[in-house]
Design an enzyme around this catalytic site. Structure first.
Site, mmCIF file in Angstrom:
data_model
loop_
_atom_site.group_PDB
_atom_site.id
_atom_site.type_symbol
_atom_site.label_atom_id
_atom_site.label_comp_id
_atom_site.label_asym_id
_atom_site.label_seq_id
_atom_site.Cartn_x
_atom_site.Cartn_y
_atom_site.Cartn_z
ATOM 1 N N LYS A 1 -15.058 -3.159 -13.556
ATOM 2 C CA LYS A 1 -14.638 -4.032 -12.462
ATOM 3 C C LYS A 1 -15.834 -4.854 -12.022
ATOM 4 O O LYS A 1 -16.982 -4.458 -12.228
ATOM 5 C CB LYS A 1 -14.123 -3.206 -11.276
ATOM 6 C CG LYS A 1 -13.117 -3.940 -10.410
ATOM 7 C CD LYS A 1 -11.729 -3.910 -11.011
ATOM 8 C CE LYS A 1 -10.715 -4.620 -10.145
ATOM 9 N NZ LYS A 1 -9.327 -4.345 -10.574
HETATM 10 P P1 NAD Z 1 -4.477 -11.873 -4.206
HETATM 11 O O1 NAD Z 1 -5.781 -12.386 -3.765
HETATM 12 O O2 NAD Z 1 -3.621 -12.725 -5.075
HETATM 13 O O3 NAD Z 1 -3.587 -11.439 -2.946
HETATM 14 C C1 NAD Z 1 -4.013 -10.530 -1.966
HETATM 15 C C2 NAD Z 1 -3.009 -10.621 -0.829
HETATM 16 O O4 NAD Z 1 -3.279 -9.602 0.128
HETATM 17 C C3 NAD Z 1 -3.051 -11.955 -0.083
HETATM 18 O O5 NAD Z 1 -1.724 -12.339 0.231
HETATM 19 C C4 NAD Z 1 -3.819 -11.606 1.193
HETATM 20 O O6 NAD Z 1 -3.505 -12.474 2.252
HETATM 21 C C5 NAD Z 1 -3.301 -10.204 1.432
HETATM 22 N N1 NAD Z 1 -4.106 -9.363 2.318
HETATM 23 C C6 NAD Z 1 -5.424 -9.097 2.276
HETATM 24 N N2 NAD Z 1 -5.769 -8.255 3.277
HETATM 25 C C7 NAD Z 1 -4.625 -7.981 3.947
HETATM 26 C C8 NAD Z 1 -4.311 -7.177 5.070
HETATM 27 N N3 NAD Z 1 -5.239 -6.445 5.701
HETATM 28 N N4 NAD Z 1 -3.015 -7.138 5.467
HETATM 29 C C9 NAD Z 1 -2.060 -7.835 4.828
HETATM 30 N N5 NAD Z 1 -2.295 -8.602 3.779
HETATM 31 C C10 NAD Z 1 -3.564 -8.681 3.341
HETATM 32 O O7 NAD Z 1 -4.782 -10.474 -4.918
HETATM 33 P P2 NAD Z 1 -3.872 -9.675 -5.943
HETATM 34 O O8 NAD Z 1 -4.342 -10.015 -7.304
HETATM 35 O O9 NAD Z 1 -2.439 -9.805 -5.581
HETATM 36 O O10 NAD Z 1 -4.381 -8.189 -5.656
HETATM 37 C C11 NAD Z 1 -3.800 -7.380 -4.637
HETATM 38 C C12 NAD Z 1 -4.006 -5.916 -5.014
HETATM 39 O O11 NAD Z 1 -3.405 -5.688 -6.303
HETATM 40 C C13 NAD Z 1 -5.472 -5.503 -5.158
HETATM 41 O O12 NAD Z 1 -5.601 -4.155 -4.769
HETATM 42 C C14 NAD Z 1 -5.722 -5.625 -6.656
HETATM 43 O O13 NAD Z 1 -6.796 -4.837 -7.098
HETATM 44 C C15 NAD Z 1 -4.380 -5.131 -7.170
HETATM 45 N N6 NAD Z 1 -4.093 -5.521 -8.553
HETATM 46 C C16 NAD Z 1 -4.037 -6.819 -8.931
HETATM 47 C C17 NAD Z 1 -3.783 -7.133 -10.269
HETATM 48 C C18 NAD Z 1 -3.690 -8.548 -10.753
HETATM 49 O O14 NAD Z 1 -3.354 -8.745 -11.942
HETATM 50 N N7 NAD Z 1 -3.907 -9.563 -9.944
HETATM 51 C C19 NAD Z 1 -3.580 -6.112 -11.203
HETATM 52 C C20 NAD Z 1 -3.613 -4.789 -10.763
HETATM 53 C C21 NAD Z 1 -3.873 -4.502 -9.445
#
Ligand code: NAD
Length: 424
Positions: free
Chosen positions: A114
């Site tokens: 990561k």
């Molecule tokens: P992103 O940046 O696209 O979205 C994150 C979202 O969370 C945004 O809408 C933001 O406004 C919101 N957010 C942040 N803090 C918040 C809070 N305290 N309360 C409410 N909303 C909040 O990121 P993402 O890629 O969707 O990632 C989100 C989670 O999913 C992370 O834990 C990431 O590690 C995990 N994840 C993502 C992927 C991927 O392919 N993008 C894959 C596996 C896991």
């Protein structure tokens, strides 16, 4: 004046301690060889970089970033890059370890890694973001590559950011290296279906888990915390499957409509205004309230440590799907298990992203691309198998799904470690 969600529920939790604790608990239950325990509970490599970026006003600002590789026994390491003002080395170490288990559960020939940079990208211009990305990519280029470590998007990083990383590495090497990073735009070797893969995987797992619990999507209500890549796609695809999405949130606020939200209209509203908040016909609630709503399914899809010992006793959902990494702490896990709430852990629920990243890497290496139907069908197969094997492991050992998932993962990584032997 509207409230803004900012701090997690409990800031004092340490993600790396929690990740090690989850591993320790599972390896204790599994009776893992002590020699393997000491190897697998540490990260192999941690790179800390400090680097300058020229800002638009002519000043120079220093930034700190990380790339951590937890384990590469089963293949090159794989894992996203996060841009966030509260990124820490311990957070990145935890995320890297979780990637190792996730890849093993999905049956992918990867270990876990990561990366992260301490920055709020919303405060940067596009030019500043590009310069920061290219400099960070250069700093970590000594450890990344198609055969060694392949980054991907995570919180606040996008296909555009991946294209800059691919271009930077390609400029340094003197030829195009598309397989150095996944989650790229289609124009530079990205894969069909990658953008939606994490949310699509969550949807597949939601259907399977509901099925096991004797529920069908129709009449099942859902609350989703976080409306970015993972959360918004899960919302859209789950609504298409018949689930009723009643509440969602992002950093701008949380909204609730007990009868269900029109997700297509909500996505358009967020594209227009930058947030889900103030979506017509909804009630504004606090983010913490969203987690405790009377819904059937709760999907944390934002950051770590949202469900802790403090609020686990008040969760009303019967099923939690961890779209985010690490949203439920080990203390909360124990409370939820006692209360009969099923938790599908992150290492299964959000494995769709890395699975299609694997497909992207394979396509780049072969320079031979598949259509979206093929990608989605292969993804469904992987998610189905990962969920079934986790469920069966949990049933066979009378443990939670998290422990069942860890059993599968640890056994696979341990077997590879024993087959290779401890060098020298
Ligand atoms: P992103 O940046 O696209 O979205 C994150 C979202 O969370 C945004 O809408 C933001 O406004 C919101 N957010 C942040 N803090 C918040 C809070 N305290 N309360 C409410 N909303 C909040 O990121 P993402 O890629 O969707 O990632 C989100 C989670 O999913 C992370 O834990 C990431 O590690 C995990 N994840 C993502 C992927 C991927 O392919 N993008 C894959 C596996 C896991």
């Amino acid at each position: 004046m509207t409230a803004v969600n900012s701090a997690p529920v409990v800031a004092a939790e340490n993600p790396w301690r929690n990740a090690q604790r989850q591993f320790d608990e599972a390896s204790e239950l599994l009776g893992l060889d002590p020699a393997l325990r000491v190897v697998l509970r540490e990260v192999k490599r941690q790179l800390i970089v400090s680097f300058p970026v020229k800002m638009d006003d002519g000043s120079v600002r220093m930034f700190e970033g990380y790339r951590v590789q937890h384990n590469m026994t089963r293949g090159p390491t794989k894992g996203g890059i996060r841009y966030h003002p509260r990124v820490t080395l311990d957070e990145v170490k935890a995320l890297a370890m979780w990637m190792t288990w996730k890849c093993a559960i999905a049956g992918l020939p990867f270990g876990g890694a990561k990366g992260g940079v301490i920055v709020d990208p919303k405060t940067l211009s596009v030019g500043e973001l590009e310069r920061l990305t290219r400099r960070y990519a250069t700093e970590i280029s000594i450890v990344i590559g198609p055969e060694s470590d392949i980054p991907a998007p995570d919180v606040n990083t996008t296909p555009k950011v991946m294209a800059w990383i691919m271009d930077t590495v390609s400029m340094e090497r003197g030829f195009s290296v598309p397989a150095v990073v996944t989650g790229k735009p289609l124009s530079v070797g990205g894969s069909q279906g990658r953008l939606a893969a994490t949310g699509r995987g969550v949807m597949f797992v939601a259907v399977e888990a509901c099925n096991k619990l004797g529920r069908s999507p129709e009449g099942t209500t859902v609350a989703i915390q976080g409306f970015g890549n993972a959360g918004s796609v899960a919302a859209r695809l789950m609504a298409e499957r018949g689930f009723t999405i009643c509440a969602v949130s992002d950093t701008g606020g949380a909204i609730y409509a007990p009868g269900g939200l029109d997700i297509a209209a909500l996505i358009a509203h967020k594209a227009r205004t930058g947030s889900v908040s103030a979506f017509p016909g909804t009630k504004r609630i606090r983010d913490a309230e969203l987690l405790e709503l009377p819904v059937d399914v709760l999907i944390p899809a934002a950051l770590e440590h949202q469900i802790t010992s403090e609020n686990a006793g008040r969760i009303q959902a019967k099923l939690i799907l961890e779209a985010a990494n690490g949203p439920v702490t080990p203390d909360a896990d124990a409370i939820l298990e006692r209360r009969g709430i099923t938790v599908v852990p992150d290492v299964v629920a959000n494995a769709g992203g890395v699975t299609v990243s694997y497909f992207e890497w394979v396509q780049d290496l072969q320079s031979f691309f598949w259509d979206e139907d093929e990608i989605n069908a292969r993804l469904e197969k992987v998610m189905h198998r990962a969920f079934q094997e986790t469920w069966e492991a949990a049933q066979a050992h009378h443990v939670s799904l998290r422990h069942g998932a860890y059993f599968l993962a640890i056994e696979r990584v341990a077997e590879a470690t024993m087959d290779r032997g401890i060098y020298p």
